[in-house]
Structure formats: C-alpha cells, structure tokens
Scaffold this active site. Structure first.
Site, mmCIF file in Angstrom:
data_model
loop_
_atom_site.group_PDB
_atom_site.id
_atom_site.type_symbol
_atom_site.label_atom_id
_atom_site.label_comp_id
_atom_site.label_asym_id
_atom_site.label_seq_id
_atom_site.Cartn_x
_atom_site.Cartn_y
_atom_site.Cartn_z
ATOM 1 N N GLY A 198 -60.280 35.866 -56.180
ATOM 2 C CA GLY A 198 -59.022 35.564 -56.835
ATOM 3 C C GLY A 198 -59.148 35.351 -58.327
ATOM 4 N N HIS A 199 -58.325 34.434 -58.842
ATOM 5 C CA HIS A 199 -58.195 34.187 -60.280
ATOM 6 C C HIS A 199 -59.496 33.666 -60.882
ATOM 7 C CE1 HIS A 199 -55.893 33.451 -63.914
ATOM 8 N NE2 HIS A 199 -56.147 32.153 -63.889
ATOM 9 N N PHE A 200 -60.078 32.654 -60.267
ATOM 10 C CA PHE A 200 -61.305 32.046 -60.775
ATOM 11 C C PHE A 200 -62.520 32.737 -60.165
ATOM 12 C CE2 PHE A 200 -58.236 28.721 -61.729
ATOM 13 C CZ PHE A 200 -58.657 28.271 -62.972
#
Length: 307
Positions: free
Chosen positions: A261-263
């Site tokens: 995901g994002h991180f």
C-alpha cells in the site's frame, strides 16, 4: 551508525537523522503525511554502507519545531523553503532526493529552484500528475473549491487514529508484516495540541501542489534527471498511473511496482533498497569520489591504449 541531530534555522530547529560517510554520494529522504523521518528507520541502515543519508522531519512534523500558525504559515512553499535552507545550513550542494507523499511536492520544489543540485530522484508514491490522484482526494478537493468551516471539519476524520492505521495497512496482503511503531508514533504526533489545525491547513494548501504539476513536469522534460519510481501499487491515494506518467516526461525513467500500500517501506524495504542501489550505481550516483577517479583513470588508460 545513525546519528540524531538538530539544525537551527532562524531560531527554529529541524530534526534530522544522518548516516554514512560524508564523502559518499548523498540522498536526502523526505517523508510524507502524517509521518516523520522515522519512516526511514529501516531503509537508512541498508544504504549507509555506500551513501550518506540525511532525513529531516518537515517543520510541524516529528521532532522538528512546530511553531504556532500565527508565527509560521503552513504552506508547501514555506515548507520547501525551510528544507532548502536546511540543506544549505548542513552543507549539501549536490544530492539525490527520495520523495514520498508530502515529500514529493517539497522535493520537486527544490529541484525546480536548483536543478543543478539534484543528482537523481527516487519517488516512492510521490505524485506529480493528475492521473495519479485517486477518488480518495475528493473530500479534500471539495475543501479546495469551498474552504468553508463545514468542509474543513469534514476532513478531521483523516486525522483520527483509525485512519492512520488504515493508511498503513490498506492494500497490504499480510497486515501482520506492518509494525505498529510507525502508525503509533504518527498518532502521538497528530494528537499534540494544535497539530490538527496545522494538518488541515496543509490539506487546504495541497491544491498549490496540483497547480504546480505542469511546472514539475516541465522540469522533468527539460532536465531529465535520473528517476526511479518505486510504488506501492495498492495505494488508496496515489494510483499506479501516477508512477507510469513519469515516463512521459523522462522516457528513461524506471518504474517498479510492489504488492503493498501507501507506506511501502513498511513491507518492502529490502526490495526498495536493492532497487535504489542498482539504479543509483547504474546512473553514476553510487560511486564515491575515489571510485569516480579510478573510473576516469581507467577510461583514460583505455583511450591511450586504443591510440
């Protein structure tokens, strides 16, 4: 060894992590919302044998000073000016940038202002294209169009602890691989008095970054810096199309996607570190000064042999 320091700029302190030899090629690591340089805690040791790593906390984030809004206007222009001055104060004249989330419009502003200082760009879910914005931005874009108190208050849900947890775990196939340290620390910083209004100010000002997308893209086309996009393909905010778009302006840009995901560093730090090393060395950024001298001498000797 990673060291933890402060640089003082006009009476305000900027906290930063540093590792690696001062003679090594430098990478400035720029974090995003709602994190801090802590997000690079696992990346720095994997690169410090060959590079100098410098990771500041943006003003208002992490351990850097968080001046009151009456004394500091929280805009991305001002944040970029602080970080630009930070690089000058600690003596950085040439460096690569690793940009993530808020770190992208910060770093890209530095590149536009001083293209001669930028040796390479690594963008990890750091967007510069309209097609990279997901529908997750709709509530924030609504606030851009109508900055009413009601629309501002509607964004407070982005600051809740459960939202931070969701940002770290959404799109991650195995959420047990995500350490609670990152989102717990972020939530601690978000809970500080006044932090909520600062973050809402930055939500509102993010429209200035979108307005600068054409300027960033013109910089990419004109200067064509070596660019590597390492992207969590399941990011709910910045879509894979934003990574692919770099190749439109920098045809030689490299794009790699990871099933996360994002991180992305929370789950794929080893893979991203390896990709960075290969990319930087291939583009001549990963050589120490002595290695560059040997390389130049080798080329000179080879030329003499041919003649």
């Amino acid at each position: 060894m990673t060291t933890y320091k402060y640089a003082t700029l006009s009476g305000r302190k900027i906290f930063y992590r540093e590792a690696g030899s001062k003679d090594a090629p430098t990478i400035v690591l720029l974090h995003g919302f709602p994190s801090s340089s802590h997000m690079f805690r696992d990346l720095i040791p994997q690169l410090s044998d060959r590079f100098r790593l410098v990771a500041p906390d943006l003003p208002g984030f992490g351990q850097s000073d968080m001046p009151e809004r009456s004394r500091f206007n929280y805009t991305f222009d001002n944040i970029a000016k602080v970080i630009e001055r930070f690089t000058e104060v600690i003596g950085l004249s040439r460096f690569a940038i690793y940009v993530f989330d808020y770190g992208a419009p910060t770093g890209f502003r530095l590149a536009v202002s001083h293209p001669e200082r930028i040796t390479a760009i690594i963008s990890q879910n750091g967007n510069a294209y309209q097609e990279g914005l997901s529908e997750g931005w709709n509530p924030i874009q609504k606030y851009w169009k109508d900055p009413s108190q009601a629309n501002r208050d509607a964004l407070r849900s982005f600051l809740k602890p459960e939202t931070t947890f969701w940002q770290y775990t959404h799109g991650v196939p195995d959420t047990t691989a995500v350490s609670p340290d990152g989102y717990s620390l972020d939530n601690f910083y978000l809970a500080r008095p006044g932090a909520d209004e600062i973050q809402l100010d930055l939500f509102g000002d993010y429209k200035s970054n979108v307005a600068l997308y054409p300027t960033f893209q013109e910089y990419f086309r004109k200067h064509k810096p070596p660019l590597l996009a390492v992207w969590g393909k399941n990011d709910p905010f910045f879509l894979p199309a934003g990574a692919e778009a770099f190749k439109r302006d920098i045809p030689d840009a490299e794009v790699q996607f990871f099933d996360t995901g994002h991180f992305a560093l929370e789950t794929h730090v080893a893979e991203i570190a390896a990709a960075m090393k290969d990319f930087l060395v291939a583009n001549g950024v990963g050589q120490r000064r002595t290695e560059k001298m040997v390389s130049r001498n080798d080329r000179r000797l080879q030329q003499e042999e041919r003649t």
